[in-house]
Design a protein around this motif. Structure first.
Motif, PDB file in Angstrom:
ATOM      1  N   ALA A  99      10.911  -8.314 -10.286  1.00 31.33           N
ATOM      2  CA  ALA A  99      10.051  -7.884  -9.178  1.00 31.33           C
ATOM      3  C   ALA A  99       8.681  -7.448  -9.689  1.00 31.33           C
ATOM      4  CB  ALA A  99      10.713  -6.745  -8.419  1.00 31.33           C
ATOM      5  N   GLY A 100       8.652  -6.736 -10.802  1.00 35.27           N
ATOM      6  CA  GLY A 100       7.380  -6.312 -11.368  1.00 35.27           C
ATOM      7  C   GLY A 100       6.519  -7.494 -11.785  1.00 35.27           C
ATOM      8  N   LEU A 101       7.130  -8.473 -12.425  1.00 33.06           N
ATOM      9  CA  LEU A 101       6.386  -9.671 -12.820  1.00 33.06           C
ATOM     10  C   LEU A 101       5.901 -10.450 -11.595  1.00 33.06           C
ATOM     11  CD1 LEU A 101       8.600 -10.956 -15.767  1.00 33.06           C
ATOM     12  CD2 LEU A 101       6.343  -9.899 -15.909  1.00 33.06           C
ATOM     13  N   GLY A 102       6.753 -10.555 -10.588  1.00 39.20           N
ATOM     14  CA  GLY A 102       6.368 -11.281  -9.377  1.00 39.20           C
ATOM     15  C   GLY A 102       5.217 -10.625  -8.644  1.00 39.20           C
ATOM     16  N   ILE A 103       5.268  -9.323  -8.506  1.00 33.33           N
ATOM     17  CA  ILE A 103       4.196  -8.614  -7.811  1.00 33.33           C
ATOM     18  C   ILE A 103       2.906  -8.652  -8.629  1.00 33.33           C
ATOM     19  CG2 ILE A 103       3.451  -6.340  -6.993  1.00 33.33           C
ATOM     20  CD1 ILE A 103       6.324  -5.910  -6.067  1.00 33.33           C
ATOM     21  N   GLY A 104       3.022  -8.599  -9.938  1.00 26.72           N
ATOM     22  CA  GLY A 104       1.839  -8.735 -10.784  1.00 26.72           C
ATOM     23  C   GLY A 104       1.181 -10.089 -10.613  1.00 26.72           C
ATOM     24  N   LYS A 105       1.994 -11.134 -10.545  1.00 26.56           N
ATOM     25  CA  LYS A 105       1.462 -12.484 -10.332  1.00 26.56           C
ATOM     26  C   LYS A 105       0.811 -12.603  -8.953  1.00 26.56           C
ATOM     27  CE  LYS A 105       1.191 -16.951 -11.109  1.00 26.56           C
ATOM     28  NZ  LYS A 105       0.086 -17.455 -11.869  1.00 26.56           N
ATOM     29  N   ILE A 106       1.423 -12.009  -7.948  1.00 24.22           N
ATOM     30  CA  ILE A 106       0.848 -12.024  -6.598  1.00 24.22           C
ATOM     31  C   ILE A 106      -0.508 -11.325  -6.587  1.00 24.22           C
ATOM     32  CG2 ILE A 106       1.124 -11.118  -4.249  1.00 24.22           C
ATOM     33  CD1 ILE A 106       4.176 -11.458  -4.700  1.00 24.22           C
ATOM     34  N   GLY A 107      -0.567 -10.152  -7.226  1.00 22.97           N
ATOM     35  CA  GLY A 107      -1.831  -9.404  -7.272  1.00 22.97           C
ATOM     36  C   GLY A 107      -2.922 -10.161  -8.010  1.00 22.97           C
ATOM     37  N   ILE A 140      -9.701 -13.808  -3.791  1.00 23.26           N
ATOM     38  CA  ILE A 140     -10.772 -13.008  -3.186  1.00 23.26           C
ATOM     39  C   ILE A 140     -12.088 -13.236  -3.922  1.00 23.26           C
ATOM     40  CG2 ILE A 140     -11.572 -10.633  -2.825  1.00 23.26           C
ATOM     41  CD1 ILE A 140      -8.651  -9.906  -2.176  1.00 23.26           C
ATOM     42  N   ALA A 141     -12.011 -13.399  -5.249  1.00 27.86           N
ATOM     43  CA  ALA A 141     -13.236 -13.662  -6.012  1.00 27.86           C
ATOM     44  C   ALA A 141     -13.836 -15.015  -5.637  1.00 27.86           C
ATOM     45  CB  ALA A 141     -12.938 -13.619  -7.507  1.00 27.86           C
ATOM     46  N   ARG A 142     -12.981 -15.977  -5.314  1.00 26.14           N
ATOM     47  CA  ARG A 142     -13.483 -17.303  -4.950  1.00 26.14           C
ATOM     48  C   ARG A 142     -14.017 -17.346  -3.519  1.00 26.14           C
ATOM     49  NH1 ARG A 142     -10.984 -21.929  -8.100  1.00 26.14           N
ATOM     50  NH2 ARG A 142     -10.058 -20.903  -9.894  1.00 26.14           N
ATOM     51  N   GLN A 143     -13.352 -16.600  -2.610  1.00 23.41           N
ATOM     52  CA  GLN A 143     -13.767 -16.583  -1.204  1.00 23.41           C
ATOM     53  C   GLN A 143     -13.794 -15.149  -0.695  1.00 23.41           C
ATOM     54  OE1 GLN A 143     -10.952 -19.133   0.778  1.00 23.41           O
ATOM     55  NE2 GLN A 143     -12.342 -20.878   0.612  1.00 23.41           N
ATOM     56  N   PRO A 144     -14.862 -14.428  -0.949  1.00 23.02           N
ATOM     57  CA  PRO A 144     -14.925 -13.022  -0.535  1.00 23.02           C
ATOM     58  C   PRO A 144     -14.845 -12.824   0.979  1.00 23.02           C
ATOM     59  CG  PRO A 144     -16.732 -13.564  -2.028  1.00 23.02           C
ATOM     60  CD  PRO A 144     -16.034 -14.830  -1.703  1.00 23.02           C
ATOM     61  N   GLU A 145     -15.259 -13.821   1.749  1.00 24.59           N
ATOM     62  CA  GLU A 145     -15.221 -13.667   3.201  1.00 24.59           C
ATOM     63  C   GLU A 145     -13.797 -13.678   3.748  1.00 24.59           C
ATOM     64  OE1 GLU A 145     -15.512 -17.999   2.236  1.00 24.59           O
ATOM     65  OE2 GLU A 145     -16.668 -16.255   1.629  1.00 24.59           O
ATOM     66  N   ALA A 146     -12.845 -14.158   2.978  1.00 27.65           N
ATOM     67  CA  ALA A 146     -11.449 -14.204   3.428  1.00 27.65           C
ATOM     68  C   ALA A 146     -10.619 -13.069   2.822  1.00 27.65           C
ATOM     69  CB  ALA A 146     -10.826 -15.551   3.059  1.00 27.65           C
ATOM     70  N   ALA A 147     -11.276 -12.030   2.338  1.00 29.46           N
ATOM     71  CA  ALA A 147     -10.580 -10.945   1.643  1.00 29.46           C
ATOM     72  C   ALA A 147      -9.545 -10.246   2.528  1.00 29.46           C
ATOM     73  CB  ALA A 147     -11.578  -9.919   1.121  1.00 29.46           C
ATOM     74  N   GLY A 148      -9.858 -10.033   3.788  1.00 28.22           N
ATOM     75  CA  GLY A 148      -8.915  -9.353   4.687  1.00 28.22           C
ATOM     76  C   GLY A 148      -7.636 -10.139   4.887  1.00 28.22           C
ATOM     77  N   ASP A 149      -7.756 -11.441   5.120  1.00 30.39           N
ATOM     78  CA  ASP A 149      -6.572 -12.280   5.304  1.00 30.39           C
ATOM     79  C   ASP A 149      -5.747 -12.365   4.024  1.00 30.39           C
ATOM     80  OD1 ASP A 149      -7.268 -12.815   7.911  1.00 30.39           O
ATOM     81  OD2 ASP A 149      -8.333 -14.686   7.410  1.00 30.39           O
ATOM     82  N   ILE A 150      -6.432 -12.519   2.904  1.00 33.07           N
ATOM     83  CA  ILE A 150      -5.722 -12.627   1.621  1.00 33.07           C
ATOM     84  C   ILE A 150      -4.993 -11.332   1.312  1.00 33.07           C
ATOM     85  CG2 ILE A 150      -6.053 -12.899  -0.865  1.00 33.07           C
ATOM     86  CD1 ILE A 150      -8.452 -14.755  -0.156  1.00 33.07           C
ATOM     87  N   ARG A 151      -5.654 -10.204   1.550  1.00 34.71           N
ATOM     88  CA  ARG A 151      -5.046  -8.906   1.260  1.00 34.71           C
ATOM     89  C   ARG A 151      -3.813  -8.665   2.136  1.00 34.71           C
ATOM     90  NH1 ARG A 151      -9.193  -5.849   2.169  1.00 34.71           N
ATOM     91  NH2 ARG A 151     -10.045  -6.143   0.095  1.00 34.71           N
ATOM     92  N   SER A 152      -3.911  -8.992   3.411  1.00 31.75           N
ATOM     93  CA  SER A 152      -2.756  -8.756   4.289  1.00 31.75           C
ATOM     94  C   SER A 152      -1.596  -9.674   3.918  1.00 31.75           C
ATOM     95  CB  SER A 152      -3.150  -8.946   5.750  1.00 31.75           C
ATOM     96  OG  SER A 152      -3.574 -10.268   5.982  1.00 31.75           O
ATOM     97  N   ASN A 153      -1.891 -10.921   3.560  1.00 34.15           N
ATOM     98  CA  ASN A 153      -0.819 -11.816   3.116  1.00 34.15           C
ATOM     99  C   ASN A 153      -0.205 -11.335   1.809  1.00 34.15           C
ATOM    100  OD1 ASN A 153      -0.958 -13.597   5.272  1.00 34.15           O
ATOM    101  ND2 ASN A 153      -2.525 -14.843   4.294  1.00 34.15           N
ATOM    102  N   MET A 154      -1.023 -10.810   0.923  1.00 31.63           N
ATOM    103  CA  MET A 154      -0.527 -10.290  -0.351  1.00 31.63           C
ATOM    104  C   MET A 154       0.429  -9.124  -0.123  1.00 31.63           C
ATOM    105  SD  MET A 154      -2.604  -8.463  -3.457  1.00 31.63           S
ATOM    106  CE  MET A 154      -2.882  -7.000  -2.481  1.00 31.63           C
ATOM    107  N   ILE A 155       0.091  -8.241   0.793  1.00 30.81           N
ATOM    108  CA  ILE A 155       0.944  -7.086   1.068  1.00 30.81           C
ATOM    109  C   ILE A 155       2.280  -7.519   1.660  1.00 30.81           C
ATOM    110  CG2 ILE A 155       1.160  -5.020   2.520  1.00 30.81           C
ATOM    111  CD1 ILE A 155      -1.871  -4.621   2.048  1.00 30.81           C
ATOM    112  N   VAL A 156       2.257  -8.498   2.563  1.00 28.76           N
ATOM    113  CA  VAL A 156       3.500  -8.989   3.162  1.00 28.76           C
ATOM    114  C   VAL A 156       4.391  -9.628   2.101  1.00 28.76           C
ATOM    115  CG1 VAL A 156       4.445 -10.717   4.737  1.00 28.76           C
ATOM    116  CG2 VAL A 156       2.554  -9.273   5.466  1.00 28.76           C
ATOM    117  N   ILE A 157       3.813 -10.456   1.247  1.00 29.26           N
ATOM    118  CA  ILE A 157       4.602 -11.126   0.212  1.00 29.26           C
ATOM    119  C   ILE A 157       5.141 -10.116  -0.798  1.00 29.26           C
ATOM    120  CG2 ILE A 157       4.479 -12.789  -1.670  1.00 29.26           C
ATOM    121  CD1 ILE A 157       2.418 -14.313   0.042  1.00 29.26           C
ATOM    122  N   ALA A 158       4.335  -9.137  -1.179  1.00 25.47           N
ATOM    123  CA  ALA A 158       4.798  -8.106  -2.110  1.00 25.47           C
ATOM    124  C   ALA A 158       5.945  -7.300  -1.503  1.00 25.47           C
ATOM    125  CB  ALA A 158       3.647  -7.187  -2.503  1.00 25.47           C
TER     126      ALA A 158
END
Length: 79
Positions: A26-34, A41-59
């Motif tokens: 789980a630690g390795l998986g969440i690290g990879k997700i983060g 987010i670095a590639r598409q800063p305008e989509a940061a909100g969507d990426i962050r919310s998806n990251m939280i759901v997957i984590a």
């Protein structure tokens, strides 16, 4: 009598190893997700909100699976 004690010790050892592997996975998986989310987010800063919310759901889903694995390891001791 001795074989019963040995079997209990092996059960505790197996449950401990299983719970440890689940926590490490789980630690390795969440690290990879983060890491992937930060790169996205670095590639598409305008989509940061969507990426962050998806990251939280997957984590949260990964944590749920890890918790389920640890509970199964604990329950295996009592069966």
């Amino acid at each position: 009598m001795l074989s019963m004690i040995f079997a209990d010790a092996i059960a505790f050892l197996g449950a401990s190893i299983g719970a440890g592997i689940a926590a490490i996975g789980a630690g390795l998986g969440i690290g990879k997700i983060g890491a992937s989310a930060m790169e996205a987010i670095a590639r598409q800063p305008e989509a940061a909100g969507d990426i962050r919310s998806n990251m939280i759901v997957i984590a949260a889903l990964v944590e749920g699976v890890a918790l389920f694995a640890v509970i199964v390891c604990i329950l295996a001791l009592f069966v």
